[in-house]
Design a protein around this motif. Structure first.
Motif, short mmCIF file in Angstrom:
data_model
loop_
_atom_site.label_atom_id
_atom_site.label_comp_id
_atom_site.label_asym_id
_atom_site.label_seq_id
_atom_site.Cartn_x
_atom_site.Cartn_y
_atom_site.Cartn_z
N SER A 179 121.21 50.76 7.99
CA SER A 179 121.50 49.65 8.91
C SER A 179 120.59 49.69 10.12
N GLN B 220 128.82 45.95 5.49
CA GLN B 220 128.76 47.37 5.16
C GLN B 220 130.17 47.93 5.08
N VAL C 245 121.79 42.86 7.19
CA VAL C 245 122.91 43.49 6.51
C VAL C 245 124.13 42.58 6.67
#
Length: 856
Positions: free
Chosen positions: A231, A244, A241
């Motif tokens: 990240s 997550q 991203v």
């Protein structure tokens, strides 16, 4: 050492000739899989079993049950035995020395791995771990530790081993935090750091223009560090991203996995990076198969060749799986060696009884291994074992090569024999500078203990009944792939798309890129611009007389700082002014007490008091540089300070001219000295002050008012230091006039003849004027190189320094004479300056008697 090392390299290059009959090479090997006595012992930590206890119900520090055999861990333990047996059989690396080992089970649990680690640290002499102040001469029972496999286990013991500076070479711990040598000073690894794996993943994503991805990791050391590192790196690229998540490892993962999959579907990503160890990854993909989720899955090294995943039913339905594995070399003799070992175990089993059930003997972590036979050859033929075998093999050979150097061995003998004390910290120093050639790979460690090994990129390709791994590229500092080898599991068999962007933050505007309107970069608004609305595509300039910092949503009026009285700078400058004033007042008191004496008369008489008072005024005027500036203060700052100095300098210049006249023309000077000291000096001082006043008037007239300066200022800041505007030409004229008088004084007194056996009044003026000139000449380059705030400080300090030069060089010597040598305060000592007597006249005077002294 060069010849033996070359022999070793040649032997490896022609392995078939060095060992034509592999079984004969290992014909005397021990069948004890986990313990081998030797002159030097290595400790091995392998996940041989899987946890069977419930750790959540553990209330006492007793044994933890690990009974289910982990084929991967057992296979890697056999690789360690193979490497040690090979080194012992060849007698090249450590001739005359037997290398042994002790292998323990980690059970993939931190609570388990600590116990064998503590046994490694026991003293070799008594097998006890004692508390000592100095472990320099402490020889541990184990010389180096091989393993463990995972970052979680390494994190649990790495700092403990680092305290003893015991070499630890892991074959699977890839977390980048172990590169920190302050925390893990003795850690090495034969697999690359996750830092490079993450970079390789980012390069792969960028290669296929995938900038909208999700990242999933296991909730332990390896997974969390990988997700965090990915990240972090993605933020600095064009990759966004979208989501997550972490898969629980020590608790029930069902609900968390369900949430992760829901979010993957909700964000509509087509590429998912899975940074996980094998067990959680298998549980995760089991649910992915049930939910019929398809995507491109980017797998980390920990699970990309795991048989737990390849054996999942319907795994081929999840889409495309691309994995990363360490670059390795096959161990050609491993299979034959293991087959011979298992055959030998089968024969010995006929003569021995099976171990007792539930014995929990840590030296025999695998009681079930008593049943091993040649039918279990798959232990070392499994794809995951074959992939990681080289890392274990390289770890053993790295330590062996370090021992080879430490013991000063050649191909036939070692200078230091089997009984040599092996101190871990000494072996560590050698290992740091060790490199070894293994199966054509030149392995070496960098300063952080990381190897020069890259990655291979593989793709899972499903056949009718099994999975094969096709190498499609590699990465070592740069990405190299063959796109034609990829087989995409999409409707049109083409590269899938995964593009989009996350929302921009405050102070950022959207700039569309490429051919997709929904994909954009987030551009920070620079200084002097701001974001007005969330949907803006361009930053707006700040209105006039306002400014903003980077990533601002509004502009603000600038603020000004100054030397307020409560700042450290103001306190320091005030203290310096006060100290100088104390000196000047003290001089004035001494001169006042001794008024009318020859010293005072020769120094200018009443005008000497005027000079001291003017220097006091010059010092006090420097306080105008402190506090909030205003138009009136700015008009007074420089003129006041300069004209006060002009008074003192003009008096000294007048005295200098008198000294020159009296010493160079003594016959004509005597009758004119009273006039020169009276009306002449006063007229000269008034003339100099008038000229300086005119220059100060020019400065005030042509200088900018502070209010005008602020109004016309170019605003490119939020806060700045506010000082009075300085007209450099005016300042040069004013200060140049004072320096010219000081220079004239210097020239007059420097050339004046020194009266014999009299006080040298010219010397005081020479040094004071010289110091004054040097001070202001030094000021020019320093002042021009400073910012506004430091220029104000420099101006005050140099003004104080020039005042101090005048006081210290001109007045202090006279005060010393008045206070410490009053017997010299006579007309005899100042005859030339008081009466115009010739400078040679003193030679005709009788020498002092009855203890009288003269000043030279």
């Amino acid at each position: 050492m060069a010849a033996p090392f070359t022999l070793l390299v040649l032997c490896w290059a022609f392995r078939s000739s060095c060992s034509q009959n592999p079984p004969e090479l290992f014909q005397n090997i021990s069948t004890n899989l986990f313990n081998l006595p030797g002159d030097i012992l290595l400790g091995g930590l392998f996940p041989i079993n899987l946890l069977s206890s419930n750790l959540s119900q553990r209330t006492r520090p007793d044994n933890i049950s690990c009974e289910s055999v982990n084929k991967l861990g057992l296979g890697l333990a056999l690789v360690m035995k193979y490497a040690v047996d090979e080194i012992n059989a060849q007698h090249i690396l450590l001739p005359g020395i037997k290398l042994g080992f002790e292998i323990y089970d980690t059970c993939k649990q931190s609570a388990v791995v600590v116990k064998p680690t503590m046994s490694f640290l026991t003293a070799k002499s008594n097998k006890a771990l004692s508390v000592e102040c100095d472990y320099t001469e402490y020889e541990t029972s184990i010389s180096a530790v091989i393993g463990p496999l995972t970052s979680e286990m390494t994190s649990a013991i790495g700092k403990l081993l680092g305290f003893f500076l015991m070499p630890q070479v892991s074959f699977g711990a890839t977390s980048d935090k172990f590169s920190n040598k302050l925390l893990y000073p003795s850690f090495f690894r034969t697999v690359p750091s996750d830092k490079w794996q993450v970079e390789a993943m980012v390069h792969l994503l960028k290669r296929f223009d995938w900038n909208w991805v999700a990242v999933v990791g296991s909730e332990e050391e390896y997974g969390k560090a990988g997700v965090q590192e990915f990240s972090k790196l993605a933020e600095n690229t064009t990759i966004c991203v979208a989501y997550q998540g972490l898969i629980p490892v020590y608790t029930d993962p069902e609900s968390a996995i369900d949430t992760i999959i829901n979010n993957i579907n909700a964000t509509k990503v087509n590429v998912v990076v899975v940074f996980s160890i094998g067990e959680p990854a298998a549980v995760f993909f089991t649910e992915v198969i049930k939910r019929n989720v398809t995507a491109v899955w980017i797998g980390s090294t920990s699970w990309s060749m795991s048989n737990r995943l390849t054996s999942l039913d319907n795994i081929e339905r999840v889409g495309t799986i691309i994995g990363f594995t360490e670059k390795t070399k096959p161990l050609d003799l491993l299979t034959n060696y293991t087959r011979g070992l298992l055959a030998k175990l089968s024969k010995e089993r006929e003569r021995t009884a099976p171990p007792a059930r539930g014995s929990n003997d840590p030296k025999n972590p695998c009681p079930q291994c008593w049943n091993l036979s040649t039918t279990n050859i798959s232990l070392v033929e499994d794809a995951a074992v074959r992939q990681q075998a080289f890392s274990v093999y390289a770890a053993i050979y790295s330590v062996a090569q370090a021992l080879h150097k430490l013991l000063q061995c050649n191909s036939t003998a070692c200078i230091h024999g089997p009984g040599t004390q092996i101190l871990p910290w000494k072996l560590l120093q050698v290992l740091k500078n060790t490199s070894v050639d293994i199966n054509g790979i030149h392995l070496m460690f960098d300063s952080e203990g990381n190897p020069n090994i890259g990655y291979e990129i593989i793709q899972w390709v499903w056949n009718a009944s099994d999975v094969t791994f096709v190498t499609v590229g590699s990465f070592h500092k740069e990405l190299s792939i063959n796109e034609s080898l990829f087989k995409w599991h999409t409707a049109n068999s083409k590269v899938p798309q995964s593009t989009c962007s996350a929302d921009c933050g405050k102070g950022q505007v959207r700039r569309v890129k490429g051919f997709h309107s929904c994909c954009f970069d987030c551009i920070n608004c620079t200084e002097g611009t701001y974001q007005e609305k969330d949907e803006d595509i361009q930053c707006k300039q700040c209105p006039d007389r306002t400014w903003s910092t980077s990533r601002s949503t509004r502009c603000v009026n600038p603020t000004f700082s100054y030397f307020s009285w409560d700042t450290p700078e103001a306190w320091g400058l005030t203290l310096a002014v006060v100290l100088l004033l104390v000196c000047e007042i003290s001089v004035g008191v001494v001169f006042l007490k001794h008024r009318g004496t020859p010293v005072i008369t020769a120094s200018g008489g009443a005008l000497s008091f005027v000079a001291v008072v003017s220097l006091m005024g010059a010092s006090l005027s420097l306080l105008l540089f402190l506090g909030q500036p205003g138009d009136l203060v700015c008009r007074l700052q420089l003129p006041l300070n300069s004209i006060f100095q002009t008074v003192a300098l003009s008096i000294m210049t007048s005295i200098s001219l008198q000294i020159l006249y009296a010493t160079e023309f003594p016959k004509t000077a005597a009758p004119h000295l009273p006039v020169l000291r009276g009306p002449g000096t006063l007229l000269f001082v008034l003339t100099c002050c008038a000229l300086q006043a005119g220059l100060c008037g020019f400065f005030v007239q042509h200088g900018n008012l502070l209010s005008e300066y602020v109004t016309n200022m170019n605003i490119d800041f939020l806060t700045t230091f506010l000082a009075c505007p300085m007209l450099l030409s005016g300042f040069a004229l004013i200060q140049g006039f004072n320096c010219a008088m000081a220079l004239l004084s210097f020239m007059c007194t420097f050339m004046a003849a020194k009266p014999l056996h009299q006080y040298n009044l010219a010397r005081d003026i020479t040094f004071s004027s010289l110091f004054y000139c040097v001070t202001w000449v030094t000021f020019i380059p320093i002042y021009m190189s400073l910012n506004v705030k430091h220029r104000s400080i420099a101006h005050v300090l140099f003004s104080l320094a020039s005042n101090l030069a005048l006081v210290a060089a001109y007045y202090f010597p006279k005060c010393h004479l008045l206070l410490r040598k009053p017997e010299l305060n006579t007309t005899v000592q100042f005859g030339t300056f008081l009466e115009g007597a010739p400078v040679t006249q003193a030679t005709e005077e009788p020498q002092p008697q009855n203890g009288e002294r003269t000043l030279t």
